[in-house]
Structure formats: structure tokens, C-alpha cells
Design an enzyme around this catalytic site. Structure first.
Site, PDB file in Angstrom:
ATOM      1  N   ASP A 182       0.867  -1.177   0.046  1.00  0.00           N
ATOM      2  CA  ASP A 182       0.111  -0.018  -0.021  1.00  0.00           C
ATOM      3  C   ASP A 182       0.905   1.268   0.066  1.00  0.00           C
ATOM      4  O   ASP A 182       1.806   1.546   0.818  1.00  0.00           O
ATOM      5  CB  ASP A 182      -0.933  -0.047   1.207  1.00  0.00           C
ATOM      6  CG  ASP A 182      -1.943   1.029   1.129  1.00  0.00           C
ATOM      7  OD1 ASP A 182      -2.485   1.308   0.312  1.00  0.00           O
ATOM      8  OD2 ASP A 182      -2.024   1.763   2.320  1.00  0.00           O
TER       9      ASP A 182
ATOM     10  N   ASP B 286      -9.032  -0.445   1.801  1.00  0.00           N
ATOM     11  CA  ASP B 286      -9.095  -0.067   0.441  1.00  0.00           C
ATOM     12  C   ASP B 286     -10.264  -0.318  -0.191  1.00  0.00           C
ATOM     13  O   ASP B 286     -11.050   0.460  -0.929  1.00  0.00           O
ATOM     14  CB  ASP B 286      -8.055  -0.466  -0.356  1.00  0.00           C
ATOM     15  CG  ASP B 286      -6.407   0.348  -0.040  1.00  0.00           C
ATOM     16  OD1 ASP B 286      -6.536   1.236   0.949  1.00  0.00           O
ATOM     17  OD2 ASP B 286      -5.520   0.264  -0.731  1.00  0.00           O
TER      18      ASP B 286
ATOM     19  N   THR C  58      -3.201   4.984  -4.083  1.00  0.00           N
ATOM     20  CA  THR C  58      -2.382   5.986  -3.391  1.00  0.00           C
ATOM     21  C   THR C  58      -0.847   5.858  -3.907  1.00  0.00           C
ATOM     22  O   THR C  58      -0.201   6.652  -3.678  1.00  0.00           O
ATOM     23  CB  THR C  58      -2.074   5.665  -1.567  1.00  0.00           C
ATOM     24  OG1 THR C  58      -1.954   4.074  -1.496  1.00  0.00           O
ATOM     25  CG2 THR C  58      -3.235   5.983  -0.990  1.00  0.00           C
ATOM     26  N   THR C  59      -0.780   4.624  -4.451  1.00  0.00           N
ATOM     27  CA  THR C  59       0.553   4.335  -5.255  1.00  0.00           C
ATOM     28  C   THR C  59       0.592   5.264  -6.351  1.00  0.00           C
ATOM     29  O   THR C  59       1.610   5.862  -6.762  1.00  0.00           O
ATOM     30  CB  THR C  59       0.701   2.925  -5.401  1.00  0.00           C
ATOM     31  OG1 THR C  59       0.399   2.224  -4.257  1.00  0.00           O
ATOM     32  CG2 THR C  59       2.324   2.526  -6.044  1.00  0.00           C
TER      33      THR C  59
END
Lengths: 527, 535
Positions: free
Chosen positions: B69, B400, B102-103
Site C-alpha cells: 500500500d 481500500d 495511493t501508489t
């Protein structure tokens, strides 16, 4: 322009191949460490703690060894964690799980060197694990219906588990102890009801299972040493100066006579309390907390056995065993359930006096008294017995049983090999590797026993190509033997947990391509 | 350090302790910042997509986290550089706002910075680049809106939601049983969702984990679990139709907050006080009993005597329940938290169909399940797994997935994943670039190139030839005018993402582009970095 430093001063970052190598090396070295303890001829380790007194532990139990290590390598930590979980969840197989995970990684390392992407290896491993599990499921024996057979299964499992431990000399004796204890639980996994008392002295053979309950306490002075048909009140109450609990209360007096008066009142209060307790019609009183001299004297006067300072576990167990409830107030004697037992007596084990409750109402609980030459032996015996008890109690719930001695690994390896042949693509290399990792376990068992592993495992593999074969490694005679005849069994639940957790852990470590280590927290310098 | 000198050659002192500070200015400052931002993006690049790799992070205390994550990696990375910290915050704000991607947002920002560096070398002013990026991002966001699709789901038809959650979960270690977890997440979100107001309160979903068992044993509990057991070992382990008194006052003698003293100076006083104390305990238990409670949940501890009295009156009790859990229990059971025994009334009791204690494994771990609550809206996802790190990672993955499901309920527009949306935007931005007169044109074109880097990273991580694959997909998109072509990461055989059922939420994608652009603009506008030099 030079790339700016992003991380803090002492933090380090390892990437790609280097990171992978660091985690492989860490995991494999942990595996090599515990590898030699695997199997009936596995060796023990001495662990010396860094704490005060440099205490020494001698053990063969994977979880205990790993727990006591101080490890810095993150991948190694993952392995320690799975071993701990295995211990909590099924109690046995703590070494096997680490060894299998380590072997999986060792094989994976070779594949990575052959330029196979870790993700491909993972998907191959997953397929193989699923296939191996199914192979085991097909071959399990379930003797749930047949109580006689089931008991002999349990006995075999206990003997197999114990054979790798220090108790192996007297494994029959201890297996019997463990099976009897677990059978008494009648299906509950609550091992709290089995109490293990360790008393140095005597030999391991002198250990015994007691059907009653033994409390490691002394009987108060001047009180009866033997009570028949005991009515027991189990209590958790202050039997010292019973403080006033209302906050802020304090005694304030202005003359000596008043002090005496209040002291008198206190005594009166205690006497009243004792009287109330006596009102229950009991002849034995067990309290979790301290009993002061004064109430103890009162109890002795009334001819009641009063036992103080039973620790919390002891109290709970005693309440469970005798069927009484733990009381803290004593105003309604008619509604408090008292505990019963046929006989309370003081017994001697070695040089210590213990209190023995026999003929208890609920047959669930029992006590195992371990005797042995030294504390180390006793500690290790306790751990071994704990393993056996855990496995047995889990087996009582999940009655499926497999053969032992490397048999399950060979069965799985065979199926997995077959799968590898059917699977197209690079994955088949990973599946093949999985089967090699499985075979490594019987190899290690043979190696540890000082046998010619290559020869034995090859023979074993040949045997396994026959349908319905029961061949495994017979460590005692050093040859391939029929596991069913030798009576070597293992619980299905343990094997399944080993397989799944080891695969999961290997997968987790394989997926990593970068290790970022933060700067160690600065310790405040003393002075 | 650049210094100014007067006519006699003496330096002017402008900053305090000027010679102890290092200073970077102009193009050097921008380049340094860009390289820091790129370095952060480089770390995350390999984590992108279903075949992305994990990272091991070792905290200052030696604890190990293994994760995929982006937000978690950056948060635990112990970053020192200021610009790198901006990137960390970027990923976090995506986490707070959207919860997923988020990446992707960091990789995107890194690519934008890389392109900006090239433009800077050509002598284009950073502000012009920033403006160009701004225009391009607007085009991209509009284009996303244009290619997005609405899709329908309802309480009965949860399949599309499950598919989207599966896309999110497929990049995590839990992808082995993504279907199972995706269904759990969707059911959890739907059971707490307010479909009319299109709102989901994720606080109502509690994610609990316990080590042991296998991932497949993860379950959704329509109720609450509390990691506590009954206060007395002999209390009943199962209560049906429980009426729960939720207390925040201890079963202990009162401790008035004002300072006071009770002086005992006569025997009578001693005795009355004693009686008072006994009565006090008795009253407390009696009050609970009188209102009809069959279970007491208390935030504080019990005195031994009170404990026994409770046991005696057949009133099971749980002690030391944390504040947050207490609130959840109150919400779920429809009860009120009662701060005083005097205020207990039958209406304030919570109701639950079944309360039971369950034990795990060989240790004596016990948990309390409160199920079939009056207000069934609160649910718990109970995760099992092989080890602690696995459970932590599963928790993050479920978080997520929950966020994605929530976003879909708020706004049911989706775009197709697998890099298809980025490729399509890149084509649109590229086409629009030519319409801009002036230097911005170059920035807009650079933006289009940067958009390509996400599918490129996806292809790279999946072991495909990045440039070949990307160009093939791009030409296919243009030729067939179909924005659904993406990178075939799982080697399924088709690169039509609609057939593969790989979606992402529209707002998630839009947010990624907007946030990344904003941060890059901010970084580009910095032209002077003054920092204390090493001491």
C-alpha cells in the site's frame, strides 16, 4: 547533480536483487538453525538468556527456540512469527513450519537465479499448495465413529509428537498420560482444566496423572489434615483487615482507648464475616487472597480447613473442578453454590506437601504431576507435554488423522509432481520446486538421525509410486517402513496448518523487492 | 552560498547566521527538488498493479511491516527530505479522500516531475510549465468524465461492486481469495450504507483481526466483536435476547471529585460506614437488575464484591471495555451510554439477539460476539490469517476495498482500469496540445507523456515489454476509438478491460490527476531552498 538524500541519516534502503537476497539469506539461516531439531533424532539447543542470572533453557521446541532469539533480519522475523502462530493455534509442528517455509524459499532462490519472476513462482506455489492439501484430504483416515480405534489413533499421535522430545524414553507412559487427560476434557479445547505441576526429584517415569485436583499449597496450622465429603467454599475476598472501601475514609482518634475500640470493632467485623462464611455449612474454605492469623485461628477453632493465597488460575480451576462458584459476599448462604469433593488430604510428593482433592464432581479437570531430575528437564518435559496436549485436544475436535514419518510429505510431493507435469508454462518449474521442498523434510529427518538420506528418500519415492502405500522413514531401524504398522500418526490439522502457513510466509517474503530500515530509535543516554 | 559584497569587499549579512546555512536557488533548487520527488516515486513504482511487489519496512523499534500500500510505505519510511515529505503527504491525502490509488498518485507525480525536468533544461520557465500542466489536467479530468460510465447496482445486484473491489484487492497479497474478501467488503458497506443520501459511514464498520486460522476463515459479522471476556469465569457464555446496560461508571464505591475526608472516630461510625458500603454495592447491582438488564457492559473495573454480586444475581458482565468499542456497542444495540446508576432506565438499554463468548486455538484467547443487534447497521469484519503481518496487510487491503465501495455508492461512475483510462487521457491531451499557442503547448504535451508512465509501470511490473505493449495498446485505442483497452497484466489474453471486468472509480482517478498536478505545481514554484547545513 547527485541525488538528494531522502531518508534519514541511519536509515538504509535495499532494493531489488539485494533486498531479495537479504531476505532469502535471513530466512534460510533461520531454517538451518532449527533444522537439526526436526524429527525423532533431532538435537536440542541450549539457549542462554541475556537477562539477569543468564538463565539457561534446553529445548527442542521450535517455537521456544525462535522466541528467544533476537533477530534483526525482517524476513527471519516473518518466520518466527509463523512459528509462534503455529504454537498458539495447533501447538505442534512449530519446527516443521519454519523448515518448510525455509525450503520453499531456498528453492525459490534457485528459480529467481534462473530468471523466473517471483510472481510466477508465487502462483505456482499457490497451485501446488492447493493440490497438496487435496492430496492429503484424500488420504485422511477418520475414526470418529469408532471410539476404540480413535483412542488408539490419539495414542499414536501422542507418541509421535513425544518421540521427538526429551520424553521419548518414556513416551508410552507420557502418551498415556496425555491421552487420558485430553479424553477427560470431552471435546473442549480448554487446556486450562489440565494442570501441570512440576516437582524436581525422582525420575520422569514417576510422573503421574491424578484424577483429582492438586493445589500446591499448605494446610493452615492446627486445621484438619483430612476431610471426607468436603463442602468447599471458593472465595475471592479480603481476609486481612477488610478495609473500608469508601474513598477518603480514614481513622482519626484522639485517645488510646478509642484505638482499642475500633480495633475491637474491626475484629468483630472479621468475626462476623467468618461466622457468615461458617453459616454456609462448609468444612473447607479456599481463598484467593491472604488469610490473616486471626481469621485463620477462627477457622481452625471451627475445625475448618482454610487455604489462603491460591492464585487466580488455581481458584478458577478449583471452582471449575468442584462445581462451586467463586464468592465474594456471604450474606445469602442458601443461594451460593458450594463445591463438593469426596476427600481432601495432604499428600507428599518428594519433600513438598500438597493438598489433594479427590472424587471431584466434574470429571473434566485433572492434574499431571511431572517429576524429573532438574528444572531444565522439567521445563522441557512440560513444553513437550503441552505440545502433545494441544495436538490431542485439536484432534479430538477434528478427528482426521494422517500417517507420520515423512509419509504425508511424500504423498503431497507425488501429487504435486504430477501437477507439475500437467501444467504448461513457467509455473511448472515452481510447482516442481514445491515438491522438492516437501521432500526436503523427510531428507532432514533422515539426516538428523544420521542415516543415508539420499538412499532412503529415493527408496521412499519408489515405494510411493505404488498405490495405497504406507511407507515412511523408520528412524529406529534406519530403513523404509510401514508407518501404519509402526503406529506413527499425525493430526491432519497440524499438517494442514504447516502447509498453509509455510506457503503464505514464503509468498510474503518472495513478494518483497525492497527493504527500508528506519533509523533505530535513539536511546536516551543514561547519565 | 551566494553572497553579496559591498565596495570594500565585505559581505552583507542578510540571513541570520548566514554562513551556517546552505542555500540552493534558481534552477539548481528546482532540479534538486525534482530529483528528490522522483526518488520517492521510484520506490513506489514497482508496487503498482496486480503484479506489483511488496516492501519490507522496519520501524525504529524493529517491528516489521510488509506492505504493498503506497500510503503505508511512505508513511513508515521515515523520510527526511522536505520535498519527499510533500510526496508522502500527497499519498496520504489521496488515502484520506479516496482510500485507494495511493501508489498511482505518487507514480503520476513522479512522472510529471520527470517531464518537467526535461522542459526546464530546454529553458522553459517553471511557471509556464505549471500553467501548462494545469490546463492539461483540466482536459484530462473532463475527458475522464466523458469516457466514464454509470453503472447500476442495488441491494440485490451487488456483482458490479464486487468486481470493482476485486480490482482493488488484486494488487494485494490477499488476491488469493479476493472474491471472498470483496464480497465481504461490499456486503459490509451495503449494510451500513444510506442509499438514499448516498452516504456511507465507514466508522460503523469495524475491522478486527486475530492471528491464526486461514485467510478463507475471514468472516463478516452482523454485529460487534469485543476482545474481552466475561468478568467472572462462571458467568453464562451465551445470552439470547440480551438487554444490555452500557455503563461508564465503575462498580466501585464513589470517588467524589472534590477532596474530602471521612473521619472515623467512633465504633458506631465504623459500623455505619461498613453497612453503607455493603448497601452501596447491593444498590448498584439491584438497579441494573431492576431495569431489566441481562448483560452489563462497563467501561471500568469491578470490585471483587460487586463482581460476585453480579454473578450471584445472574447478571453477566463485561469490564474494561474501551471507549470507542463502547460507543459502537451503543450505536449497534440502540442503547444509551449511562454515566450514573441513578439514570438507568429500561429505555436506555440496548438490545441484541445473541451475545456469545468464543475461544480460539490453544491459548485462552476469548472474544465476545454481540450479534443480531437492534440496529443492525454496525458490522464487523473479522480477519484471520497466518501471521501478524498478513493480518495487518489484509486490514489495509480491506480498508481500500471498503473505500472503493463507498466511493461507488456516492458516485456510481466508473472508468476502466488497467491503465486504459490513462492511455485514453493521454491521447486526448496530446490532441488538445496542438491547439495551444505559446510555450504551454510543450507542457501540455509533456503531461500526456507523463500520463503514459502509469500503464508503462504496469506493463513493466507484469513482466511485459513496456514500450512495445504501450504503443500497441495506444494505437489500438486510436484505431478502434475505444477507450477500454488497457494493459493485460494477468495474462488473460484480451486487453479489453471491459471484458476483464477491471474498473476503477471515476472520482478516484480524477482525484489522482488533480492531486498529482497540484503537488507538482507546488514543487515547480519553489526556487530557493534554505536549510541549516549539517552541524
Amino acid at each position: 547533480m547527485a541525488i538528494e538524500k531522502i531518508l534519514k541519516d541511519d536509515a538504509s534502503e535495499e532494493k531489488g536483487e539485494r533486498a531479495r537476497m537479504a531476505s532469502f539469506v535471513g530466512a534460510i539461516s533461520i531454517t538451518d538453525l532449527v533444522k537439526t531439531t526436526l524429527g525423532p533424532k533431532g538435537m536440542d539447543k541450549i539457549l542462554q538468556s541475556t537477562g539477569r542470572g543468564n538463565e539457561v533453557t534446553v529445548t527442542n521446541d521450535g517455537a521456544t527456540i525462535l522466541k528467544s532469539l533476537h533477530i534483526d533480519n525482517p524476513a527471519a522475523k516473518v518466520l518466527i512469527d509463523i512459528s509462534k502462530v503455529q504454537d498458539d493455534e495447533v501447538g505442534d509442528g512449530t519446527t516443521s513450519v519454519v523448515v518448510l517455509a525455509g525450503e520453499l524459499l531456498r528453492e525459490a532462490e534457485k528459480l529467481v537465479a534462473a530468471k523466473i519472476h517471483p510472481m510466477t513462482i508465487i502462483s505456482g506455489y499457490r497451485m501446488a499448495a492447493e493440490c497438496a492439501r487435496n492430496a492429503l484430504l484424500q488420504r485422511v483416515v477418520d475414526n470418529k465413529e469408532n471410539a476404540e480405534k480413535f483412542k488408539s489413533d490419539l495414542m499414536k499421535i501422542a507418541m509421535t509428537t513425544l518421540s521427538s522430545k526429551i520424553l521419548s524414553q518414556d513416551k508410552e507412559h507420557f502418551a498415556q498420560l496425555a491421552v487420558d487427560a485430553v479424553m477427560r476434557l470431552k471435546g473442549s479445547t480448554n487446556l486450562e482444566a489440565i494442570q501441570i505441576i512440576k516437582k524436581p526429584g525422582g525420575s520422569l517415569m514417576d510422573s503421574f496423572l491424578d484424577e483429582g485436583f492438586i493445589l500446591d499449597k499448605k494446610i493452615g496450622l492446627g486445621q484438619p489434615k483430612r476431610i471426607e465429603n468436603a463442602k468447599i467454599l471458593v472465595a475471592n475476598t479480603a481476609m486481612d483487615t477488610d478495609k473500608v472501601k469508601i474513598y477518603g475514609a480514614r481513622v482519626r482518634v484522639d485517645s488510646m482507648s478509642k484505638v482499642a475500640e475500633i480495633e475491637g470493632a474491626e475484629k468483630e467485623k472479621m468475626r462476623e464475616k467468618v461466622k457468615k462464611i461458617l453459616g454456609h455449612g462448609i468444612n473447607c474454605f479456599v481463598n484467593r487472597q491472604l488469610i490473616y492469623n486471626f481469621p485463620e485461628e477462627l477457622f481452625a477453632d471451627a475445625g475448618i480447613l482454610a487455604i489462603e493465597h491460591a492464585d487466580f488460575d488455581g481458584i478458577e480451576r478449583l471452582a471449575l473442578v468442584t462445581g462451586g462458584e467463586i464468592a465474594s459476599t456471604f450474606d445469602n448462604p442458601e443461594s451460593v453454590k458450594l463445591g463438593h469433593c469426596k476427600l481432601i488430604e495432604e499428600i507428599m510428593i518428594g519433600e513438598d506437601k500438597l493438598i489433594h482433592f479427590s472424587g471431584v464432581e466434574m470429571g473434566q479437570a485433572c492434574t499431571i504431576v511431572l517429576r524429573g531430575a532438574s528444572h531444565h528437564v522439567l521445563d522441557e518435559a512440560e513444553r513437550s507435554l503441552h505440545d502433545a496436549l494441544c495436538v490431542l485436544s485439536q484432534t479430538v475436535n477434528d478427528t482426521r488423522v494422517l500417517l507420520g514419518g515423512g509419509w504425508p510429505e511424500m504423498v503431497m510431493a507425488k501429487e504435486v509432481d504430477e501437477l507439475a507435469r500437467k501444467t504448461p508454462g513457467k509455473k511448472s518449474h515452481a510447482i516442481e520446486a514445491f515438491s522438492r521442498a516437501l521432500v526436503a523434510i523427510p531428507t532432514i529427518i533422515a539426516d538428523n538421525a544420521g542415516l543415508d538420506s539420499a538412499d532412503l528418500v529415493a527408496k521412499l519415492r519408489a515405494e510411493h509410486h505404488k498405490e495405497g502405500c504406507n511407507a515412511g522413514i523408520d528412524v529406529i531401524s534406519g530403513s523404509v517402513g510401514d508407518m501404519a504398522e509402526l503406529g506413527i500418526s499425525e493430526a491432519f490439522k497440524v499438517k494442514q496448518a504447516v502447509l498453509l502457513s509455510a506457503t503464505e510466509a514464503a509468498e510474503m517474503i518472495l513478494r518483497v523487492d525492497e527493504i527500508i530500515t528506519c533509523a533505530p530509535r535513539k536511546r536516551e543516554d543514561r547519565m | 552560498m551566494a553572497l553579496a559584497f559591498d565596495e570594500y569587499g565585505r559581505p552583507f549579512i542578510i540571513l541570520k547566521e548566514q554562513d551556517q546555512k546552505t542555500r540552493l536557488r534558481g534552477i539548481d533548487a528546482q532540479k534538486a527538488n525534482i530529483s528528490a520527488g522522483k526518488a520517492v516515486a521510484r520506490i513506489l513504482r514497482t508496487s503498482l498493479g496486480p503484479k506489483g511487489m511488496d516492501k519490507i519496512l522496519q520501524s525504529p523499534d524493529g517491528d516489521v511491516t510488509i506492505t504493498n500500500d503506497g500510503a503505508t510505505i511512505l508513511e513508515q519510511m521515515d523520510v527526511d527530505n522536505q520535498i519527499a515529505k510533500l510526496m508522502v503527504e500527497l499519498s496520504q491525502s489521496q488515502d484520506y479522500e479516496i482510500g485507494d490509488g495511493t501508489t498511482g498518485v505518487v507514480v503520476m507525480a513522479g512522472a510529471l516531475l520527470e517531464q518537467a525536468e526535461r522542459l526546464l533544461e530546454r529553458g522553459i520557465h517553471p511557471i509556464r510549465i505549471a500553467e501548462g500542466y494545469e490546463m492539461a489536467s483540466r482536459i484530462a479530468v473532463e475527458h475522464l468524465e466523458h469516457i466514464s460510465q454509470k453503472f447500476d447496482f442495488g441491494a440485490s445486484n451487488i456483482e458490479p461492486l464486487v468486481q470493482t473491489c476485486m480490482t482493488t484487492l488484486s494488487s494485494k497479497i490477499v488476491n488469493r481469495c479476493k472474491r471472498h474478501l470483496a464480497e465481504i467488503s461490499v456486503k459490509a458497506v451495503l449494510s451500513v450504507a444510506d442509499l438514499e443520501r448516498k452516504d456511507v459511514n465507514l466508522d460503523m464498520i469495524k475491522v478486527e483481526g486475530k492471528v491464526g486460522g486461514k485467510l478463507e476463515d475471514t468472516e463478516l459479522i452482523y454485529g460487534i466483536t469485543v476482545d474481552k471476556d466475561m468478568s467472572h469465569p462462571q458467568m453464562p457464555k451465551q445470552i439470547e435476547d440480551a438487554k444490555i446496560a452500557i455503563l461508564t461508571c465503575p462498580f466501585e464505591p464513589p470517588k467524589p471529585k472534590t477532596k474530602h475526608k471521612v473521619d472515623i472516630d467512633t465504633v458506631e461510625k465504623f459500623q455505619t460506614l461498613r453497612l453503607q458500603e455493603q448497601k452501596y454495592f447491593d444498590d448498584m447491582v439491584q438497579k441494573c437488575k431492576d431495569v431489566g438488564a441481562t448483560l452489563v457492559i462497563c467501561q471500568w473495573g469491578f470490585d471483587d464484591e460487586a463482581n460476585h454480586l453480579l454473578m450471584h444475581r445472574n447478571l453477566p458482565a463485561v469490564r474494561w471495555v474501551g471507549g470507542v468499542e463502547l460507543e459502537l456497542i451503543a450505536i449497534a444495540t440502540g442503547g444509551r451510554i449511562v454515566p450514573r446508576f441513578q439514570e438507568l432506565t429500561p429505555e436506555k438499554l440496548g438490545r441484541a439477539g445473541l451475545v456469545r463468548e468464543k475461544s480460539f486455538g490453544t491459548t485462552k484467547d476469548k472474544m465476545l460476539y454481540i450479534e443480531h443487534c437492534a440496529n443492525s447497521r454496525a458490522v464487523t469484519i473479522f480477519i484471520r490469517g497466518g501471521n501478524k503481518m498478513m493480518i495487518e496487510e489484509t486490514k489495509r487491503s480491506i480498508h481500500d476495498a471498503l473505500c472503493v465501495a463507498r466511493n461507488l455508492i456516492r458516485n456510481n461512475s466508473i472508468v476502466y482500469g488497467g491503465g486504459s483510462a490513462e492511455i485514453s487521457c493521454s491521447i486526448a491531451v496530446e490532441a488538445a496540445a496542438d491547439k495551444y499557442p505559446g510555450v504551454e503547448q510543450y507542457a501540455v504535451r509533456a503531461f500526456a507523456d507523463a500520463l503514459d508512465s502509469v500503464p508503462m509501470a504496469l506493463a513493466e511490473n507484469s513482466g511485459l515489454q513496456p514500450i512495445e505493449t504501450l504503443s500497441a495498446v495506444k494505437s489500438q485505442q486510436i484505431k478502434e476509438n475505444n477507450p477500454h483497452y488497457g494493459i493485460d497484466c494477468n495474462d488473460v489474453g484480451t486487453n479489453d478491460m471491459r471484458e476483464q471486468d477491471v474498473f476503477e472509480t471515476l472520482i478516484g482517478k480524477q482525484q489522482q490527476i488533480l492531486l498529482a498536478t497540484q503537488v507538482v505545481k507546488m514543487i515547480l514554484k519553489i526556487d530557493d531552498v534554505i536549510s541549516p547545513s549539517d552541524y
